[in-house]
Design a protein around this motif. Structure first.
Motif, short mmCIF file in Angstrom:
data_model
loop_
_atom_site.label_atom_id
_atom_site.label_comp_id
_atom_site.label_asym_id
_atom_site.label_seq_id
_atom_site.Cartn_x
_atom_site.Cartn_y
_atom_site.Cartn_z
N VAL A 112 -1.35 24.61 4.27
CA VAL A 112 -0.06 25.23 4.63
C VAL A 112 0.83 25.36 3.41
O VAL A 112 1.47 26.39 3.18
N PHE A 149 2.22 28.96 1.94
CA PHE A 149 3.62 29.33 2.10
C PHE A 149 4.52 28.96 0.92
O PHE A 149 5.58 29.56 0.76
N LEU A 195 -3.73 32.99 5.09
CA LEU A 195 -2.50 33.04 5.87
C LEU A 195 -2.78 32.81 7.35
O LEU A 195 -2.04 32.09 8.03
N TRP A 196 -3.86 33.39 7.86
CA TRP A 196 -4.25 33.21 9.26
C TRP A 196 -4.49 31.74 9.56
O TRP A 196 -4.03 31.20 10.58
N VAL A 245 -1.08 29.87 9.58
CA VAL A 245 -0.34 30.15 10.80
C VAL A 245 -0.94 29.39 11.98
O VAL A 245 -0.22 28.83 12.82
N ALA A 246 -2.28 29.36 12.04
CA ALA A 246 -2.95 28.64 13.12
C ALA A 246 -2.60 27.15 13.09
O ALA A 246 -2.35 26.55 14.14
N VAL A 306 0.10 25.69 11.88
CA VAL A 306 1.49 25.50 12.30
C VAL A 306 1.60 25.67 13.82
O VAL A 306 2.27 24.88 14.51
N ALA A 307 0.94 26.70 14.36
CA ALA A 307 1.01 26.94 15.81
C ALA A 307 0.35 25.79 16.58
O ALA A 307 0.86 25.38 17.64
N MET A 356 -5.53 34.85 18.36
CA MET A 356 -5.85 34.71 16.94
C MET A 356 -7.18 35.37 16.59
O MET A 356 -7.31 36.04 15.56
#
Length: 348
Positions: free
Chosen positions: A11, A15, A54-55, A58-59, A61-62, A92
């Motif tokens: 992550v 980011f 990035l995918w 995001v996964a 964090v989700a 996703m």
């Protein structure tokens, strides 16, 4: 260590640490890949690599958000939590698969593998060949998004080094299997766990298992046949030698799943289009993949199978011979010289 170090690190890299210029390059690569003709391997690789990074972030964090939502992990094993995680996986995977199809120019066709027609409101045991990268992604995407099934997946333990895969699949029914060559002495082979996964399937469940255990390559296939001979199973070794497109299957997990669910339908799946993508070098040479991938299924009710273990193992080899023959009829043809070069590269 995987979750405490790798997941947060990924992550941060996605980011915080990566400069804005990198993401600008990724965006430019996407535009160039779309706008200009030609192979453009580097731009496609840059786009897919950045997108997947990035995918994945995001996964993660989700998934952290879902952990908080379900009582800071206290209700993470509840039925509601599993439904939420499957819904998240559907979205996703739909996005990732759409991007992969666009960038790699993939066309996927499903022939005679309509799960809704084959096993309406009944669990299925999907037994698939394993060849080339991405076949598991294609199958899971089809089960989730085309047939609205909730898959339980049996896969190699090394895939847990992907933080998103590690977190998600350890929250839904899955079994990570250590290959026999790397399994400790006396360590369980996972058959009981696979049987438990199959036994817990609901009417919309689907157990996905790859009995070959790894992507089929000439070297792995030769080793597997030699292992059959060393175990005194010369008849099965001879049958395996006559199947050049597949590796002899490990029957243990499949038979455990069948024994656990006598009400299920077994769907044996073959696919063609990914055969020449066994190594990283193969993928690089083929980019953009520009493939037509066809999936073919053969369904059998568990009640129709032989009752004894030997008979069911022979049935599995019968189906594997059917898979091999279908692949031989439907795979794209290449010149003898090109095929020989590919086999040498794969063996090395």
């Amino acid at each position: 260590m995987r979750r405490a170090v790798l997941a947060p690190a990924l992550v941060l890299v996605a980011f915080l640490w990566l400069p804005f210029a990198f993401w600008l390059i990724v965006a430019v690569a996407a535009i160039v890949s779309l706008a200009l003709p030609g192979r453009l391997r580097i731009t496609r690789v840059v786009w897919l690599t950045g997108l997947y990074l990035l995918w994945d972030a995001v996964a993660i964090v989700a998934l952290a958000g879902l952990w908080v939502w379900h009582g800071f992990g206290t209700r993470i094993d509840s039925v509601a939590s599993q439904h939420h995680h499957y819904a998240f996986a559907r979205g996703m995977l739909r996005f990732l698969f759409a991007q992969a199809r666009w960038t790699l120019r993939l066309e996927v066709e499903i022939a005679d593998a309509n799960v809704d027609r084959i096993a309406d409101a009944r669990p299925i045991i999907v037994v698939s060949r394993h060849a080339g990268p991405g076949d598991s992604l294609i199958l899971v995407h089809a089960l989730l998004n085309k047939f609205a099934r909730e898959p339980a997946i049996v896969l190699k333990d090394t895939l847990q080094w992907d933080p998103a895969v590690d977190i998600l699949l350890n929250r839904i029914p899955s079994k990570f299997v250590t290959p026999r060559a790397h399994r400790g002495s006396g360590a369980p082979d996972g058959r009981a766990a696979v049987g438990a996964l199959a036994g817990a399937l609901g009417p919309d469940g689907a157990l996905l298992i790859f009995p070959e255990g790894a992507n089929a390559t000439p070297r792995r296939r030769a080793r597997r046949i030699e292992a059959l001979r060393a175990a005194g199973r010369d008849r099965l070794a001879a049958r395996a030698e006559a199947m050049p497109h597949v590796m002899p299957p490990h029957p243990g997990g499949v038979l455990a799943a069948i024994e656990a669910r006598p009400d299920a339908v077994v769907l044996v799946v073959a696919h063609t289009g990914l055969e020449r993508l066994s190594t990283v070098g193969d993928v690089w040479r083929e980019l953009p993949v520009d493939k037509r991938i066809v999936l073919k299924g053969w369904a059998t009710d568990v009640a129709e199978l032989p009752a004894d273990r030997a008979g069911r193992e022979a049935w599995l080899y019968d189906r594997w011979e059917q898979v091999d023959a279908w692949i031989d009829e439907h795979q794209p043809r290449v010149s003898g010289v090109a095929e020989q070069k590919r086999r040498v590269a794969s063996a090395e």
